[in-house]
Design an enzyme around this catalytic site. Sequence first.
Site, PDB file in Angstrom:
ATOM      1  N   HIS A   1      -6.693  -8.297  -0.018  1.00 50.25           N
ATOM      2  CA  HIS A   1      -6.752  -7.073   0.785  1.00 50.25           C
ATOM      3  C   HIS A   1      -7.579  -7.377   2.032  1.00 50.25           C
ATOM      4  O   HIS A   1      -8.806  -7.317   2.019  1.00 50.25           O
ATOM      5  CB  HIS A   1      -7.373  -5.956  -0.057  1.00 50.25           C
TER       6      HIS A   1
ATOM      7  N   HIS B   1      -3.181  -4.199   2.956  1.00 52.68           N
ATOM      8  CA  HIS B   1      -4.166  -3.541   3.800  1.00 52.68           C
ATOM      9  C   HIS B   1      -3.664  -3.202   5.203  1.00 52.68           C
ATOM     10  O   HIS B   1      -3.997  -2.145   5.735  1.00 52.68           O
ATOM     11  CB  HIS B   1      -5.458  -4.364   3.923  1.00 52.68           C
TER      12      HIS B   1
ATOM     13  N   GLU C   1      -4.018   2.114  -2.962  1.00 50.99           N
ATOM     14  CA  GLU C   1      -5.328   2.586  -2.508  1.00 50.99           C
ATOM     15  C   GLU C   1      -5.257   3.662  -1.433  1.00 50.99           C
ATOM     16  O   GLU C   1      -6.281   4.261  -1.102  1.00 50.99           O
ATOM     17  CB  GLU C   1      -6.158   1.401  -2.005  1.00 50.99           C
ATOM     18  N   ASN C   2      -4.069   3.932  -0.886  1.00 51.79           N
ATOM     19  CA  ASN C   2      -3.922   5.010   0.102  1.00 51.79           C
ATOM     20  C   ASN C   2      -3.013   6.129  -0.400  1.00 51.79           C
ATOM     21  O   ASN C   2      -2.529   6.951   0.391  1.00 51.79           O
ATOM     22  CB  ASN C   2      -3.348   4.469   1.413  1.00 51.79           C
TER      23      ASN C   2
ATOM     24  N   ASP D   1       0.807  -1.216   0.000  1.00 52.70           N
ATOM     25  CA  ASP D   1       0.000   0.000   0.000  1.00 52.70           C
ATOM     26  C   ASP D   1       0.848   1.277   0.000  1.00 52.70           C
ATOM     27  O   ASP D   1       1.597   1.525   0.946  1.00 52.70           O
ATOM     28  CB  ASP D   1      -0.901   0.044   1.228  1.00 52.70           C
TER      29      ASP D   1
ATOM     30  N   HIS E   1      -0.509  -2.713   6.314  1.00 48.80           N
ATOM     31  CA  HIS E   1       0.601  -1.757   6.279  1.00 48.80           C
ATOM     32  C   HIS E   1       1.836  -2.192   7.065  1.00 48.80           C
ATOM     33  O   HIS E   1       2.728  -1.374   7.292  1.00 48.80           O
ATOM     34  CB  HIS E   1       0.146  -0.379   6.784  1.00 48.80           C
TER      35      HIS E   1
ATOM     36  N   HIS F   1     -10.723   1.235   0.038  1.00 51.12           N
ATOM     37  CA  HIS F   1     -10.810   2.682  -0.206  1.00 51.12           C
ATOM     38  C   HIS F   1     -10.799   2.999  -1.710  1.00 51.12           C
ATOM     39  O   HIS F   1     -10.453   4.120  -2.105  1.00 51.12           O
ATOM     40  CB  HIS F   1      -9.643   3.414   0.469  1.00 51.12           C
TER      41      HIS F   1
END
Length: 272
Positions: free
Chosen positions: A155, A180, A39-40, A8, A182, A68
Site C-alpha cells: 500500500h 492506494h 480501506e476506502n 481499493d 486508485h 485508513h
Amino acid sequence: MKILFLGDVMGRAGRAAIAEHLPRLRKDWALDFIVVNAENASNGMGLSADHAKLMFDAGADCVTLGDHAFDQKDMLQHIQSDSRIIRPMNYAQGDVPGRGFRVFEARGGRKVLVVQVLGQVFMKRPFGDPFSAVDKVLRAHPRGGMVQASIVDVHCEATSEKMGMGHFCDGRASLVVGTHTHVPTADTQILPGGTAFQSDAGMCGDYNSVIGMEKAEPMRRFITGMPKARFTPATGEATLAGVYVETDDRSGAATRIEMVRQGGRLAQAGPS
C-alpha cells in the site's frame, strides 16, 4: 490455484460493484481465493464492520486495509474478532489491533499467505520499514513449502517503491501487487523468479471522478489552492479493477497473470 486480487473499494459505488460482480466472477472463473482491498469502502475513508460483512458475503476470502485502516472507529474492535481482515504490518509501533499477515485455507485445503505493508515514500506519516517486515514473514512461510501461494499487498504512493518490493520478493512470493493510488497500471507481468506483479491494482469505484471522489472539489483545490467542501465519493457505475493470477501448487510460482477490469467505464479485461 486461481486467485483474484481487487484494488481499493471506493465508497458506495465500489461496494455495489463488489456485490453485483464478485459472486459471478467467483463462479465463472472458478476462483480458489479472493482478496479485496477495502480501506476506502465506507464513505471513502476506512472500512466499517457492516461493510466488511458485505465483502465477505459477496465472496471475498480476505480483506486488506491500508493507511485508513482505523478511520471507522468500530474497526478497532471488529478487527480483533474477524481474522479475515488484514491491516498493514508496519502501521504503527507497539500494540496495534489486528494482524498484518495470516495463512488462510483455500479451496482443497491449500494454504495461502496474505501480507500487507505500507510504503514510506510520499506518505503523510512515517511508517516502519516495509522491506524488513515482509522479509521476515516470507522467510518463515516459504512458497511451495509451508504455503502453496503467497500474496503481498504493498500500500504505497510511489510506483518505484512498489516495483522495488516486487523485485525484493521475486522468487519468494506468488503475487506482489500495489494498492492506494486508485489507478490501474499497465505493467502486469511475471518477474524472472516467478512472482506475478502489478504496480497498482487500481480501484473498485467510479472512474468518472478524481481517484474515486466527485470531481468538483478536487478540481477547485487544484485550480484555486483553497478548499470549500469535503471530498465525497463519486456514485456512478463502478469498474472492478485488479489482477487474476494462476499459481503452481508445488512451487508457489505464478504461471499466469491478467489485468482485471469488470463493469463501469474502463475497457473490459480479464481471463478469457
